[in-house]
Design a protein around this motif. Structure first.
Motif: not given
Length: 270
Positions: A54-63
């Motif tokens: 979930x944390x990885x997905x949030x980091x990928x989704x932000x930009x």
């Protein structure tokens, strides 16, 4: 858990009935605690893995969200300018202005297509990240279900219902027998009094429902439950028959009343 078993076993030396019972069941208690420990360990690992994804997905989704937002704004502006220039082109009669407007429209359409491609690509990448995260969630849930279904602990809603039925089996069996008697009595009476047929059906349904719980819990056989269902099914026949009996009774009553009336008329005429 070996230390726990030893500690529980040592309670035999204490003067407490509760501790004595606990000591007698030391292996069982320790085994269940080991099972619980394993379940929570699996749950912890599964949730920790999902939290990382979930944390990885949030980091990928932000930009991607930022990119999509900016491209969407630029696309909206370009589309607005295109509509504006198209309106001007419809109104102009100057060839030179017409050429300039066409050139502007070509450039704007090119930009709009670029922004549109950017938006589409961002949405595709966003959807792929979300699907990966969903799969991670499904995997975590699957690990949890596997751990719960395979550890032998009965703690589901169905297990709780079954356990309650087993604990109160004797009382429920007695209630079922009483309902069987009531159902039979009402079924017989409904032949003469059709108004009782719905009550007989209701009692039969209650009996069958209680039989289903008892059969599912292993307290009675499925054959016994089948007989309860058969009793409910035959109530329909009873209801039809009761209507026929009611009609016969009405016909006999009408015949009797006519006979009495004819007899009275004959006596008066005599």
């Amino acid at each position: 858990m070996s230390g726990l078993r030893t500690a529980i076993a040592e309670t035999r030396n204490h003067e407490s009935e509760a501790l004595d019972v606990l000591a007698e069941n030391a292996d069982t208690v320790a085994g269940k605690l080991e099972t619980l420990e394993n379940r929570y360990r699996v749950a912890s690992d599964a949730l920790t893995g999902f939290a990382g994804d979930l944390e990885t997905a949030q980091q990928q989704v932000a930009p991607i969200v930022t990119e999509n937002s900016e491209a969407s704004a630029q696309l909206a502006y370009a589309s607005s300018r295109i509509r504006q220039y198209e309106q001007q082109r419809l109104m102009t009669t100057d060839p030179t202005e017409m050429i300039e407007l066409n050139e502007q429209l070509i450039r704007l359409h090119s930009r709009a297509n670029t922004y549109r491609t950017t938006v589409s690509g961002a949405e595709t990448r966003f959807a792929a990240i979300i699907e990966t995260l969903r799969q991670s969630g499904r995997d975590a849930a699957s690990r949890l279900r596997t751990a719960m279904d395979g550890d032998g602990l009965n703690d589901s809603i169905l297990d709780n219902i079954t356990g309650w039925v087993q604990e109160n089996a004797e009382i429920l069996k007695a209630i079922r027998q009483v309902l069987q008697v009531i159902t039979t009595a009402l079924s017989v009476l409904s032949f003469v009094f059709p108004v009782l047929a719905p009550f007989a059906l209701a009692a039969g349904l209650l009996t069958a429902g209680l039989g289903l719980l008892l059969a599912a819990s292993g307290e009675i056989s499925w054959v016994d439950f089948g007989l309860d269902v058969l009793a409910v099914a035959t109530l329909g026949v009873g209801a039809i028959a009761s209507k026929g009996v009611g009609q016969v009774v009405n016909l006999m009553s009408d015949w009797y009343n006519e006979s009495v009336q004819d007899a009275s008329t004959w006596r008066v005429g005599s």
